[in-house]
Design a protein around this motif. Structure first.
Motif, PDB file in Angstrom:
ATOM      1  N   LEU A  65       0.833  -1.213   0.000  1.00 43.38           N
ATOM      2  CA  LEU A  65       0.000   0.000   0.000  1.00 43.38           C
ATOM      3  C   LEU A  65       0.864   1.258   0.000  1.00 43.38           C
ATOM      4  O   LEU A  65       0.570   2.223  -0.710  1.00 43.38           O
ATOM      5  N   ALA A  69       0.133   3.387  -3.103  1.00 44.91           N
ATOM      6  CA  ALA A  69      -1.043   4.184  -2.721  1.00 44.91           C
ATOM      7  C   ALA A  69      -1.336   5.325  -3.693  1.00 44.91           C
ATOM      8  O   ALA A  69      -2.510   5.575  -4.004  1.00 44.91           O
ATOM      9  N   MET A  72      -3.193   3.840  -6.543  1.00 45.00           N
ATOM     10  CA  MET A  72      -4.524   3.405  -6.100  1.00 45.00           C
ATOM     11  C   MET A  72      -5.438   4.616  -5.880  1.00 45.00           C
ATOM     12  O   MET A  72      -6.617   4.589  -6.259  1.00 45.00           O
ATOM     13  N   ALA A  73      -4.881   5.694  -5.291  1.00 44.15           N
ATOM     14  CA  ALA A  73      -5.672   6.901  -5.050  1.00 44.15           C
ATOM     15  C   ALA A  73      -6.141   7.519  -6.360  1.00 44.15           C
ATOM     16  O   ALA A  73      -7.263   8.038  -6.453  1.00 44.15           O
ATOM     17  N   LYS A  92      -4.603   0.234   7.931  1.00 46.55           N
ATOM     18  CA  LYS A  92      -4.201   0.148   6.527  1.00 46.55           C
ATOM     19  C   LYS A  92      -4.835   1.234   5.671  1.00 46.55           C
ATOM     20  O   LYS A  92      -4.238   1.703   4.716  1.00 46.55           O
ATOM     21  N   GLN A  95      -2.937   4.669   4.680  1.00 49.65           N
ATOM     22  CA  GLN A  95      -2.078   4.852   3.502  1.00 49.65           C
ATOM     23  C   GLN A  95      -2.887   5.439   2.347  1.00 49.65           C
ATOM     24  O   GLN A  95      -2.432   6.358   1.652  1.00 49.65           O
ATOM     25  N   LEU A  96      -4.100   4.916   2.143  1.00 45.05           N
ATOM     26  CA  LEU A  96      -4.941   5.409   1.051  1.00 45.05           C
ATOM     27  C   LEU A  96      -5.437   6.825   1.330  1.00 45.05           C
ATOM     28  O   LEU A  96      -5.438   7.674   0.432  1.00 45.05           O
ATOM     29  N   ALA A  99      -2.751   9.367   0.661  1.00 45.23           N
ATOM     30  CA  ALA A  99      -2.545   9.572  -0.772  1.00 45.23           C
ATOM     31  C   ALA A  99      -3.696  10.362  -1.384  1.00 45.23           C
ATOM     32  O   ALA A  99      -3.484  11.206  -2.273  1.00 45.23           O
TER      33      ALA A  99
END
Length: 327
Positions: A65, A69, A72-73, A92, A95-96, A99
């Motif tokens: 992540l 991240a 993913m973001a 967890k 992290q997202l 970002a």
């Protein structure tokens, strides 16, 4: 005249925990769902497990992540409802959220967890760290029917299901969960972490730590039953046992009776022979191809996959088409 309705009084409704424990102890192979690990003490013990040197899944997934991240973001985008199944300590998702914050694209965050006390404390801590975040916690068992907060116009739902919790389901249950998630997230996506098949020695060590925290976590289920249901499990009479079945690609956790003994649950007596066990958890391991095939069967469209350099763990992006396919 009939006497008052005492003769037909409705018996008090038993809790899901008591119902499932009675049912599980009545089976030829005794078992109970691992979701009952997670009262406040069980949740705290699991947080300790995640810090153990032998327990690679948490730090490996966090590493994935951290590394990916931003990508993913970018896929989550702005104006999303980020729905986390089994949110736990909210470690967890940070992290997202960091970002997304860097992109000025903060979502509404909807953490779902079965342990209301643990979730409440975690949400309070998260709000202190990110005061501008819109957090709408939901106390629910996400394996059963539940209601999500209404979507705001124009928002997509992005599911987040880390920790390889999917592996705790039997294969048919995993497919059923993914189908439910695909319906809930229709028009959005699911970001899911799953543990990969690997050297059995690494798996054995991860579930049999030297400090005995996993053993305490396993035995806490019996302590919880004694506390909440008035059962009379002798905690010293059961031993933690975890083993890996290569053919089934799963770790099994059991509580093994150290001697012949009897336990009483809701007035019913259950005899345990010496060596007889209560199966408390299965943790299935996946291949990347196997998870993508299962997701497709559930109605998702598999997207990117991120892994660590040693390919111990994987995080998958799965799109839930607006028009769901029937499988």
């Amino acid at each position: 005249m009939n006497p008052p309705a005492l003769a037909h009084a409705t018996p008090p409704r038993i809790s899901d925990f008591e119902h499932d424990l009675l049912e599980g102890l009545s089976q030829p192979v005794r078992a109970i769902s691992p979701k009952y690990f997670y009262d406040a003490r069980g949740s705290a013990l699991f947080d300790e497990i995640c810090e153990l040197p032998e327990y690679y899944p948490t730090r490996t997934e966090l590493g994935i992540l951290a590394a990916h991240a931003p990508e993913m973001a970018a896929r989550i985008g702005a104006d999303a409802d980020l729905v986390e199944f089994g949110a736990g300590s909210l470690n967890k998702v940070g992290q997202l959220l960091a970002a997304l914050q860097a992109r000025n694209a903060m979502p509404r965050y909807v953490p779902i967890d079965i342990s209301g006390e643990h979730l409440g404390a975690a949400v309070q801590s998260l709000r202190a760290r990110l005061p501008g975040l819109d957090v709408t916690p939901v106390v629910a068992d996400y394996t059963r029917a539940f209601t999500l907060p209404a979507q705001h116009a124009g928002r997509r739902r992005i599911g987040f299901f880390p920790g390889s919790t999917l592996g705790n389901f039997a294969p048919g249950e995993a497919l059923a969960f993914l189908r439910q998630a695909a319906r809930l997230l229709r028009g959005g996506s699911l970001l899911i972490g799953v543990d990969l098949v690997k050297d059995p020695a690494l798996l054995h060590a991860a579930y049999n730590d030297a400090q005995g925290v996993t053993a305490a976590f396993n035995l806490n289920l019996l302590r919880r039953a004694n506390s909440e249901l008035g059962t009379d499990f002798d905690l010293d009479g059961y031993a933690h046992h975890a083993l890996y079945h290569p053919g089934l690609r799963r770790i099994e956790m059991h509580l093994v009776s150290r001697r012949a003994q009897t336990v009483t649950v809701a007035g019913q007596r259950f005899d345990f022979d010496e060596g007889e066990s209560l199966h408390t958890e299965s943790s299935h391991k996946f291949t990347v191809h196997g998870l993508r095939a299962l997701a497709s069967q559930a109605g998702f469209r598999p997207g990117p996959v991120w892994t660590d350099p040693d390919r111990r763990f994987s995080v998958h992006w799965l799109d839930a088409p607006a028009a769901m396919l029937h499988h």
